[in-house]
Scaffold this active site. Structure first.
Site, mmCIF file in Angstrom:
data_model
loop_
_atom_site.group_PDB
_atom_site.id
_atom_site.type_symbol
_atom_site.label_atom_id
_atom_site.label_comp_id
_atom_site.label_asym_id
_atom_site.label_seq_id
_atom_site.Cartn_x
_atom_site.Cartn_y
_atom_site.Cartn_z
ATOM 1 N N TYR A 148 32.126 91.651 62.427
ATOM 2 C CA TYR A 148 31.671 92.146 61.126
ATOM 3 C C TYR A 148 30.437 91.387 60.649
ATOM 4 C CZ TYR A 148 31.664 92.913 56.073
ATOM 5 O OH TYR A 148 31.288 93.204 54.783
ATOM 6 N N LYS A 152 26.519 92.770 59.849
ATOM 7 C CA LYS A 152 25.854 92.598 58.562
ATOM 8 C C LYS A 152 24.598 91.735 58.687
ATOM 9 C CE LYS A 152 28.390 95.004 55.694
ATOM 10 N NZ LYS A 152 27.811 96.135 54.927
#
Length: 271
Positions: A148, A152
């Site tokens: 994740y 990002k």
């Protein structure tokens, strides 16, 4: 005076996108709210100046259909594009399912890029603003969020490059580095793969995945009010919002990377 317009992805009830849609609506905008399934936005259905659009940011055909719909409604302009849709993935990197990991990048990185490319003519025509909802995890790199955080971090790099490339066209790009916010995105009954080398920490990882760890979180409404204020008052760049977001900013700005890693290592110990 023409009413300003905003398109927000990921507006399912209980999330950040829904709160942003409501705050923009309160500010007098015509809001194009999107989610994979419109029934997840039924709480917005009866509001005037609120158009609900089924949109999966991984599906180019749905994005193209949204562009066509908004072009017809606005005459070919869009003032604000808010890329909020995103997926989380809490897993030790060694246990990552690569197909799942690729899907995280499809939603968190390639999805916003598709939206920006397709809507760029409307944004350029309006000299508008692109807002990418990011995460402080892209900079603080917490445990169990490697996939994740990487997605990002890629989005942040893309945003900063776009901020320069779109400046000649009068289009602003704002990254919102998000801290802890009360949403409904947590998993239930979290389990590690049975052969995981991290079974010792399964309870700790599950608490993070299920949102049961003792961490304070900003309400989605308060977060949305502050973010919309930033969007309307800033000229692009980076802003930090959400619980502990400002703290994360100062940690990244002032603390050497090796010191930042110390408390993380303390959570898992050493072998």
């Amino acid at each position: 005076m023409e009413r300003r317009t905003v398109l927000i992805t990921g507006c399912s009830q209980g999330g950040i996108g829904s709160a942003l849609a409501e705050v923009f609506h309160q500010r007098g905008f015509h809001v194009f709210a999107t989610a994979r399934k419109t029934e997840k936005m039924k709480h917005l259905r009866d509001l005037d100046r609120m158009t609900l659009i089924p949109l999966d940011v991984t599906q180019e055909s749905q994005i193209s259909a949204a562009v066509e719909l908004i072009q017809k409604h606005t005459g070919g302009t869009l003032d604000y594009l808010v890329n909020n849709a995103g997926d989380g993935y809490i897993i030790p990197v060694l246990d990552c399912d690569q197909l799942h990991g690729r899907q995280i990048f499809e939603v968190n990185f390639w999805g916003p890029l598709r939206m920006i490319q397709e809507f760029s003519p409307l944004l350029i025509a309006a000299r508008g603003t692109i807002v990418n909802i990011n995460s402080v995890a892209s900079e603080t790199l917490p445990l169990w969020l490697g996939i994740y955080s990487s997605s990002k971090a890629a989005l942040l790099a893309l945003s900063e490059t776009l901020r320069l490339e779109l400046k000649p066209f009068g289009v602003q790009v704002l990254s919102v580095m998000t801290g802890a916010v009360q949403t409904m995105i947590f998993q239930t009954n979290y389990r590690l793969p049975p052969d995981s080398a991290y079974m010792t920490w399964e309870k700790q990882i599950a608490a993070q995945a299920e949102g049961s760890e003792k961490a304070s979180r900003m309400s989605a409404t308060v977060y949305a009010e502050r973010v919309v204020g930033d969007i309307l008052n800033r000229q692009g760049g980076i802003t930090y919002r959400g619980q502990m977001a400002s703290f994360a900013y100062w940690v990244v700005a002032l603390m050497p990377r090796f010191l930042r890693a110390t408390p993380l290592l303390a959570q898992v110990g050493s072998q």
